[in-house]
Design a protein around this motif. Structure first.
Motif, mmCIF file in Angstrom:
data_model
loop_
_atom_site.group_PDB
_atom_site.id
_atom_site.type_symbol
_atom_site.label_atom_id
_atom_site.label_comp_id
_atom_site.label_asym_id
_atom_site.label_seq_id
_atom_site.Cartn_x
_atom_site.Cartn_y
_atom_site.Cartn_z
ATOM 1 N N PHE A 14 0.953 -0.970 0.222
ATOM 2 C CA PHE A 14 0.085 0.084 -0.017
ATOM 3 C C PHE A 14 0.873 1.179 -0.034
ATOM 4 C CE2 PHE A 14 -4.389 -1.523 0.842
ATOM 5 C CZ PHE A 14 -3.957 -2.940 1.248
ATOM 6 N N ASP A 15 0.601 2.145 -0.879
ATOM 7 C CA ASP A 15 1.035 3.633 -0.625
ATOM 8 C C ASP A 15 0.360 4.168 0.538
ATOM 9 O OD1 ASP A 15 2.142 6.070 -1.600
ATOM 10 O OD2 ASP A 15 0.085 6.618 -2.389
ATOM 11 N N ARG A 16 0.967 5.240 0.997
ATOM 12 C CA ARG A 16 0.361 5.665 2.193
ATOM 13 C C ARG A 16 -0.562 6.969 1.781
ATOM 14 N NH1 ARG A 16 3.470 9.013 6.946
ATOM 15 N NH2 ARG A 16 2.312 10.696 5.822
ATOM 16 N N ASP A 17 0.088 8.179 1.546
ATOM 17 C CA ASP A 17 -0.859 9.214 1.444
ATOM 18 C C ASP A 17 -1.943 9.172 0.317
ATOM 19 O OD1 ASP A 17 0.792 10.331 3.601
ATOM 20 O OD2 ASP A 17 2.096 11.664 2.422
ATOM 21 N N GLY A 18 -2.946 9.442 0.670
ATOM 22 C CA GLY A 18 -4.263 9.371 -0.395
ATOM 23 C C GLY A 18 -4.769 8.087 -0.519
ATOM 24 N N VAL A 19 -4.077 7.005 -0.008
ATOM 25 C CA VAL A 19 -4.589 5.535 0.107
ATOM 26 C C VAL A 19 -4.949 5.325 1.330
ATOM 27 C CG1 VAL A 19 -4.021 3.029 -0.398
ATOM 28 C CG2 VAL A 19 -3.304 4.986 -2.078
ATOM 29 N N GLY B 136 -2.192 2.035 -5.250
ATOM 30 C CA GLY B 136 -1.463 3.218 -5.120
ATOM 31 C C GLY B 136 -2.315 4.255 -5.909
ATOM 32 N N ASP B 137 -1.904 5.592 -5.483
ATOM 33 C CA ASP B 137 -2.773 6.626 -6.318
ATOM 34 C C ASP B 137 -2.013 7.795 -6.958
ATOM 35 O OD1 ASP B 137 -1.229 8.129 -4.257
ATOM 36 O OD2 ASP B 137 -3.050 9.495 -3.676
ATOM 37 N N HIS B 138 -0.600 7.039 -7.533
ATOM 38 C CA HIS B 138 0.046 8.078 -8.367
ATOM 39 C C HIS B 138 0.866 7.085 -9.452
ATOM 40 C CE1 HIS B 138 3.364 10.509 -9.465
ATOM 41 N NE2 HIS B 138 2.957 11.368 -8.700
ATOM 42 N N ARG C 184 3.774 6.858 -10.266
ATOM 43 C CA ARG C 184 5.135 6.043 -9.610
ATOM 44 C C ARG C 184 4.750 4.913 -8.898
ATOM 45 N NH1 ARG C 184 6.690 11.626 -8.536
ATOM 46 N NH2 ARG C 184 5.637 11.466 -6.514
ATOM 47 N N ASP C 185 3.589 4.773 -8.303
ATOM 48 C CA ASP C 185 3.148 3.723 -7.536
ATOM 49 C C ASP C 185 2.996 2.522 -8.466
ATOM 50 O OD1 ASP C 185 2.981 4.973 -5.093
ATOM 51 O OD2 ASP C 185 0.971 5.921 -5.359
ATOM 52 N N ILE C 186 2.004 2.756 -9.418
ATOM 53 C CA ILE C 186 1.957 1.704 -10.354
ATOM 54 C C ILE C 186 3.221 1.121 -11.164
ATOM 55 C CG2 ILE C 186 0.496 0.971 -12.524
ATOM 56 C CD1 ILE C 186 -1.236 1.749 -9.979
HETATM 57 MG MG LIG Z 1 -0.071 8.595 -2.552
#
Ligand SMILES: [Mg+2]
Length: 182
Positions: free
Chosen positions: A9-14, A128-130, A132-134
């Motif tokens: 999991f990404d953190r901020d926004g997720v 993720g929500d960016h 870069r996460d994907i």
């Molecule tokens: Mg994020």
């Protein structure tokens, strides 16, 4: 040792409400996204490891200390634990852009987790929500990436594009069902 898949999991926004262009500098300003506890608890109940992979440049910029970040994550874990939703591991990249090979979209934090836990990476997923996460999920060779649409420009829709935390849960459940039926 039997390997098990993980959900990263990404953190901020997720996991927590995005601080926008800034950083969550204090635990008091860390607010869980509605519904995320249910997602994390579901993952654990299915036997997935859950791992947080987060970029926190606010430390590298001197806006907060490593201890501040640790306090935020300690509070997060203390909140999640009674709900059987705590993360198995948390990895943070606090370096400035260009100053660390660990920064997303590098898969290094995911590989660190796979060195610390018996994770079946090719059977694992990421939320993720960016972009870069994907890209990080791709670079690590994960099986599935869920993209939560939000405030970040959308270039990488992932394998499932959703617009809410309940949508994240539904996407993970569909994917998991397809795995177990295959
Ligand atoms: Mg994020």
């Amino acid at each position: 040792m039997t390997r098990r898949p993980a959900i990263f999991f990404d953190r901020d926004g997720v996991v927590n409400v995005s601080p926008g262009a800034g950083y969550v500098l204090r635990a008091a300003d860390f607010h869980l996204m509605p519904g995320i506890v249910e997602v994390l608890a579901w993952c654990r109940a299915q036997g997935f490891f859950t791992v947080l992979v987060t970029s926190q440049q606010g430390v590298g910029k001197g806006l907060m200390s490593h201890a501040d970040l640790d306090a935020i994550h300690a509070q997060l874990q203390a909140t999640l634990a009674p709900q059987r939703a705590a993360f198995d591991r948390i990895y943070s990249c606090t370096a400035l852009a260009g100053q660390s090979t660990r920064r997303k979209p590098s898969p290094e934090m995911i590989f660190e987790a796979a060195a610390d836990l018996p994770i079946d990476l090719p059977a694992s997923a990421l939320v993720g929500d960016h972009d870069r996460d994907i890209q990080m999920a791709r670079n690590a060779g994960l099986a599935f990436a869920v993209r939560l649409a939000g405030e970040n420009a959308l270039g990488e829709p992932g394998d499932a594009l959703v617009d809410s935390i309940p949508g994240v849960l539904a996407a993970l459940q569909r994917w998991h069902r397809a795995q177990t039926e295959a």
